[in-house]
Scaffold this active site. Structure first.
Site, PDB file in Angstrom:
ATOM      1  N   ASP A  12       0.874  -1.162   0.000  1.00 40.19           N
ATOM      2  CA  ASP A  12       0.000   0.000   0.000  1.00 40.19           C
ATOM      3  C   ASP A  12       0.926   1.233   0.000  1.00 40.19           C
ATOM      4  OD1 ASP A  12      -2.219   1.736   0.457  1.00 40.19           O
ATOM      5  OD2 ASP A  12      -1.652   1.775   2.576  1.00 40.19           O
ATOM      6  N   ASP A  14       0.188   5.096   1.040  1.00 39.29           N
ATOM      7  CA  ASP A  14       0.166   6.027   2.179  1.00 39.29           C
ATOM      8  C   ASP A  14       0.109   5.279   3.498  1.00 39.29           C
ATOM      9  OD1 ASP A  14       0.079   8.180   0.323  1.00 39.29           O
ATOM     10  OD2 ASP A  14      -2.051   7.760   0.040  1.00 39.29           O
TER      11      ASP A  14
HETATM   12 MG   LIG Z   1      -2.591   3.261   3.683  1.00 35.80          MG
END
Ligand SMILES: [Mg+2]
Length: 417
Positions: A12, A14
């Site tokens: 992922d 962020d």
């Molecule tokens: Mg995230």
């Protein structure tokens, strides 16, 4: 296209590849390049995975583009900066919002499936690393192994690791500085009073099993003594009838014991019939409720729906019992925290912890409360203890116990035991 033989680690973006920007306790994407912060050890960690033969691929939801609050060029610039500074092959992006019904917005596995197709990846031998339930669920649906990653925990690890330097205490965050509130779980009055002298114990819970073990014979009398002895913090007491009408009756009485009393209602009765209608009625009547004995996410969702709009309430998820079944409670509790977040009056409780580490888990995933037994609280002195010192104590313990027990074995000629 090659045969699906390569192994990948999907990340992922962020909160994993770069730091999430936290505003009002909630994580957001960086608004622009000036907010892009890549953790100091990220490059090295990724390089090692690359050296081990993994293809490294980002997979990110960027719904703010569809929502009109972020520009696609800025997302692309951020991704370009990450690709420039980290040994990533590519970052796949979903720009849709929930209502678009796409197949790529995590928890849907579309981004991972597309990458697998394009890079010849064997998903069953690959991993998805994310910081939210959506990431873990997308990885699971794609058939990968999944890892939940929290930068809070990572920071503890980086600060704690100082090669070549022995430290008496690693600088872990003290329990009392964590955001998660610690409730003491127990049912002996003296123990509870002792706990109430610690200002960082923010509340109390009991249950019929603990009370029986503590030898409590008169439920009402015991509860009234507790409520009187601890007047300033929330205390939960449980109904014990199996019929909803009688449970309602008991709940109404328990609620009269004090304004700081929460009534524990199990999510079902012993026949497995849902308590949600009762919970809704009691919540509407202004009774503070603690929905208990929850082990599954659909139960969390139902409890939150039943409590929405009522007064202060708790949802108790038995994370330790989940762990007892061989399932990792951390991603499940992280998902529960997101389900609870829609109802500002409801707080999530990590119930039945099995070890002290669970307090840090609960804090890292944004769980509001953890109920901790006195037994685990007795271990607080160990937080951050030097592991070499602890090893030595362990060796001494084994030695002392063997000596005390008077154990003997045949010894080498001429030597002494
Ligand atoms: Mg995230």
């Amino acid at each position: 296209m090659t045969a699906a033989s390569r192994r990948a680690v999907f990340f992922d973006r962020d909160g994993v590849l770069n730091e999430a920007i936290v505003r009002d306790g909630k994580p957001y994407s960086p608004a622009g390049l000036e907010e892009l912060v890549i953790p100091g050890d990220a490059h090295e960690a990724l390089r090692r995975l690359q050296d081990a033969g993994f293809v490294l691929i980002g997979a990110t939801n960027q719904p703010d583009v569809a929502r009109g609050i972020q520009r696609r060029e800025i997302v692309e610039a951020l991704n370009a900066a990450l690709l420039d500074r980290l040994p990533l092959e590519r970052i796949y992006v979903c720009y849709h919002d929930d209502r678009d019904g796409c197949s790529c917005r995590k928890p849907r596995p579309g981004l991972l499936l597309q990458a697998a197709e394009e890079y010849g990846i064997d998903l069953a031998r690959s991993f998805m690393i994310g910081d939210r339930w959506r990431d873990v669920e997308a990885g699971r649906r794609a058939g990968c192994r999944t890892v939940i990653h929290r930068q809070v925990a990572l920071r503890c690890r980086i600060v704690g690791a100082q090669p070549g330097r022995r430290q008496r205490r690693s600088p872990m965050i003290p329990i009392t500085d964590l955001r998660v509130k610690i409730f003491a779980d127990g049912a002996d009055l003296q123990g509870m009073q002792a706990m109430s002298r610690k200002p960082w114990i923010k509340g109390f819970t009991t249950n019929p099993t603990l009370m029986r073990k503590a030898g409590v014979a008169d439920y009402r009398r015991f509860a009234l003594d507790v409520v009187k002895a601890i007047p300033d913090r929330p205390i939960s007491f449980e109904v014990f009838s199996d019929e909803f009408a009688e449970m309602a009756h008991q709940a109404r009485e328990i609620a009269t014991w004090g304004r700081h009393v929460y009534v524990k209602i199990p999510i079902t009765n012993t026949r497995g019939e849902s308590s949600i209608a009762l919970i809704r009625d009691l919540g509407a009547a202004g009774i503070k409720i603690n929905v208990t004995a929850i082990l599954a996410l659909d139960q969390v969702r139902d409890a939150v729906a039943g409590l929405a709009g009522a007064g202060p309430a708790y949802v108790s998820v038995f994370a330790g019992r989940i762990a007892d079944t061989g399932r990792d409670p951390v991603p499940l509790m992280a998902a529960a925290a997101e389900l609870v977040a829609v109802a500002p009056n409801v707080e999530l409780i990590w119930a039945s912890p099995r070890e002290l580490l669970n307090i840090y888990h609960a804090d890292a995933i944004g769980c509001h409360i953890i109920t901790v037994t006195h037994e685990i609280l007795d271990k607080l002195d160990l937080v951050g203890k030097d592991l070499h010192d602890y090893s030595l104590e362990t060796v001494r313990m084994f030695r002392n116990d063997a000596v005390r027990a008077g154990y003997t074995l045949a010894t080498r000629a001429g030597s002494k035991a």
